[in-house]
Write a protein that holds these residues in place. Structure first.
Motif, mmCIF file in Angstrom:
data_model
loop_
_atom_site.group_PDB
_atom_site.id
_atom_site.type_symbol
_atom_site.label_atom_id
_atom_site.label_comp_id
_atom_site.label_asym_id
_atom_site.label_seq_id
_atom_site.Cartn_x
_atom_site.Cartn_y
_atom_site.Cartn_z
ATOM 1 N N MET A 1 0.846 -1.176 0.000
ATOM 2 C CA MET A 1 0.000 0.000 0.000
ATOM 3 C C MET A 1 0.895 1.244 0.000
ATOM 4 N N PHE A 2 0.571 2.198 -0.844
ATOM 5 C CA PHE A 2 1.364 3.412 -0.987
ATOM 6 C C PHE A 2 1.071 4.378 0.166
ATOM 7 N N VAL A 3 2.115 4.782 0.893
ATOM 8 C CA VAL A 3 1.985 5.743 1.995
ATOM 9 C C VAL A 3 2.972 6.873 1.749
ATOM 10 N N ASN A 4 2.495 8.097 1.877
ATOM 11 C CA ASN A 4 3.379 9.249 1.759
ATOM 12 C C ASN A 4 3.522 9.888 3.135
ATOM 13 N N ARG A 5 4.751 10.239 3.485
ATOM 14 C CA ARG A 5 5.025 10.861 4.786
ATOM 15 C C ARG A 5 5.732 12.185 4.538
ATOM 16 N N ARG A 6 5.266 13.206 5.231
ATOM 17 C CA ARG A 6 5.925 14.500 5.132
ATOM 18 C C ARG A 6 6.007 15.153 6.500
ATOM 19 N N ASP A 7 7.072 15.900 6.700
ATOM 20 C CA ASP A 7 7.282 16.624 7.946
ATOM 21 C C ASP A 7 6.832 18.061 7.768
ATOM 22 N N VAL A 8 6.145 18.578 8.779
ATOM 23 C CA VAL A 8 5.616 19.938 8.739
ATOM 24 C C VAL A 8 5.965 20.627 10.056
ATOM 25 N N GLN A 9 6.504 21.839 9.957
ATOM 26 C CA GLN A 9 6.729 22.624 11.170
ATOM 27 C C GLN A 9 5.538 23.556 11.377
ATOM 28 N N ILE A 10 5.024 23.572 12.590
ATOM 29 C CA ILE A 10 3.884 24.420 12.925
ATOM 30 C C ILE A 10 4.350 25.874 12.966
ATOM 31 N N GLN A 11 3.639 26.713 12.226
ATOM 32 C CA GLN A 11 3.985 28.128 12.126
ATOM 33 C C GLN A 11 3.112 28.974 13.057
ATOM 34 N N TRP A 12 3.560 30.188 13.317
ATOM 35 C CA TRP A 12 2.829 31.122 14.175
ATOM 36 C C TRP A 12 1.390 31.291 13.694
ATOM 37 N N GLY A 13 1.207 31.447 12.380
ATOM 38 C CA GLY A 13 -0.108 31.673 11.811
ATOM 39 C C GLY A 13 -1.030 30.469 11.879
ATOM 40 N N ASP A 14 -0.492 29.295 12.212
ATOM 41 C CA ASP A 14 -1.315 28.093 12.367
ATOM 42 C C ASP A 14 -2.029 28.059 13.711
ATOM 43 N N CYS A 15 -1.578 28.899 14.644
ATOM 44 C CA CYS A 15 -2.028 28.777 16.038
ATOM 45 C C CYS A 15 -3.069 29.824 16.425
ATOM 46 N N ASP A 16 -3.879 29.445 17.407
ATOM 47 C CA ASP A 16 -4.878 30.359 17.968
ATOM 48 C C ASP A 16 -4.243 31.114 19.146
ATOM 49 N N PRO A 17 -4.988 31.988 19.819
ATOM 50 C CA PRO A 17 -4.401 32.749 20.937
ATOM 51 C C PRO A 17 -3.855 31.880 22.080
ATOM 52 N N ALA A 18 -4.309 30.639 22.181
ATOM 53 C CA ALA A 18 -3.782 29.735 23.216
ATOM 54 C C ALA A 18 -2.492 29.053 22.759
ATOM 55 N N ASN A 19 -2.003 29.405 21.567
ATOM 56 C CA ASN A 19 -0.780 28.855 20.979
ATOM 57 C C ASN A 19 -0.894 27.369 20.629
ATOM 58 N N ILE A 20 -2.115 26.896 20.340
ATOM 59 C CA ILE A 20 -2.279 25.555 19.796
ATOM 60 C C ILE A 20 -2.833 25.693 18.379
ATOM 61 N N VAL A 21 -2.583 24.681 17.571
ATOM 62 C CA VAL A 21 -3.010 24.758 16.177
ATOM 63 C C VAL A 21 -4.530 24.867 16.121
ATOM 64 N N TYR A 22 -4.985 25.882 15.398
ATOM 65 C CA TYR A 22 -6.412 26.095 15.171
ATOM 66 C C TYR A 22 -6.857 25.015 14.193
ATOM 67 N N TYR A 23 -7.837 24.194 14.582
ATOM 68 C CA TYR A 23 -8.153 22.959 13.864
ATOM 69 C C TYR A 23 -8.374 23.112 12.359
ATOM 70 N N PRO A 24 -8.968 24.207 11.830
ATOM 71 C CA PRO A 24 -9.116 24.285 10.365
ATOM 72 C C PRO A 24 -7.771 24.281 9.627
ATOM 73 N N ARG A 25 -6.733 24.724 10.307
ATOM 74 C CA ARG A 25 -5.408 24.710 9.673
ATOM 75 C C ARG A 25 -4.963 23.274 9.388
ATOM 76 N N TYR A 26 -5.331 22.344 10.265
ATOM 77 C CA TYR A 26 -5.005 20.944 10.007
ATOM 78 C C TYR A 26 -5.681 20.452 8.730
ATOM 79 N N PHE A 27 -6.931 20.864 8.510
ATOM 80 C CA PHE A 27 -7.631 20.409 7.311
ATOM 81 C C PHE A 27 -6.977 20.957 6.042
ATOM 82 N N GLU A 28 -6.390 22.147 6.123
ATOM 83 C CA GLU A 28 -5.597 22.652 4.993
ATOM 84 C C GLU A 28 -4.373 21.759 4.781
ATOM 85 N N MET A 29 -3.726 21.369 5.884
ATOM 86 C CA MET A 29 -2.563 20.480 5.786
ATOM 87 C C MET A 29 -2.955 19.137 5.188
ATOM 88 N N PHE A 30 -4.124 18.624 5.571
ATOM 89 C CA PHE A 30 -4.573 17.333 5.048
ATOM 90 C C PHE A 30 -4.876 17.430 3.553
#
Length: 139
Positions: A1-30
Motif C-alpha cells: 500500500m502506498f503511503v506518503n510521509r511528510r514533515d511539517v513545522q507548525i507556524q505562528w499563523g497556524d495557532c490560535d491565541p492559546a498557541n495551539i493549532v487552530y483545527y481548520p489549519r489541520y484540514f488545509e494540511m490534510f
C-alpha cells in the motif's frame, strides 16, 4: 500500500491565541497532503484532471480525532494513504505524529467528477482509473 510521509513545522499563523493549532489549519494540511501523496505516486492533480477529463476531485466528507495538541515551532509528521476505492470515490486516512505519538487521525472521502455528457453545466461522478487504484493499493 502506498503511503506518503511528510514533515511539517507548525507556524505562528497556524495557532490560535492559546498557541495551539487552530483545527481548520489541520484540514488545509490534510488537503495539501492528499495532493502531495498523489504527486509522489506519479499522478499530479493537474495531470489527472487533464488526462481523464475531470473537473476536480472534491472532498465530500471529512472528520478528525484529535489526541495531542501541537504548538508554534513543533514538528509533526503526516502520513497519508488511500484506505479504499469505490467506483468513483476513495477514502484517505491521515495520521499525524508528534514524535512517536499519534496526535491526530483524519479521514476524508473524495469523488472524481467530470462534466455530465448530456448537460455540461452539471457535474457527474467519474470512475477511478484502474492504474490509479493499482498504484495506491500495491504501493
Amino acid at each position: 500500500m502506498f503511503v506518503n510521509r511528510r514533515d511539517v513545522q507548525i507556524q505562528w499563523g497556524d495557532c490560535d491565541p492559546a498557541n495551539i493549532v487552530y483545527y481548520p489549519r489541520y484540514f488545509e494540511m490534510f488537503d495539501d497532503s492528499t495532493s502531495i501523496m498523489f504527486e509522489a505516486a506519479g499522478f499530479s492533480k493537474q495531470d489527472i484532471i487533464k488526462k481523464y477529463g475531470l473537473v476536480g476531485i472534491p472532498m465530500v466528507d471529512t472528520r478528525a480525532k484529535f489526541y495531542v495538541a501541537s504548538t508554534h515551532g513543533d514538528w509533526i509528521a503526516i502520513e497519508t494513504r488511500v484506505e479504499s476505492f469505490k467506483r468513483s470515490s476513495f477514502e484517505v486516512i491521515h495520521k499525524v505524529f508528534k514524535g512517536q505519538v499519534l496526535a491526530i487521525e483524519a479521514f476524508e472521502t473524495r469523488v472524481l467528477v467530470g462534466r455530465h455528457p448530456d448537460d455540461p453545466a452539471r457535474l457527474k461522478s467519474a470512475a477511478v482509473p484502474p492504474e490509479i487504484i493499482k498504484k495506491f493499493m500495491q504501493g
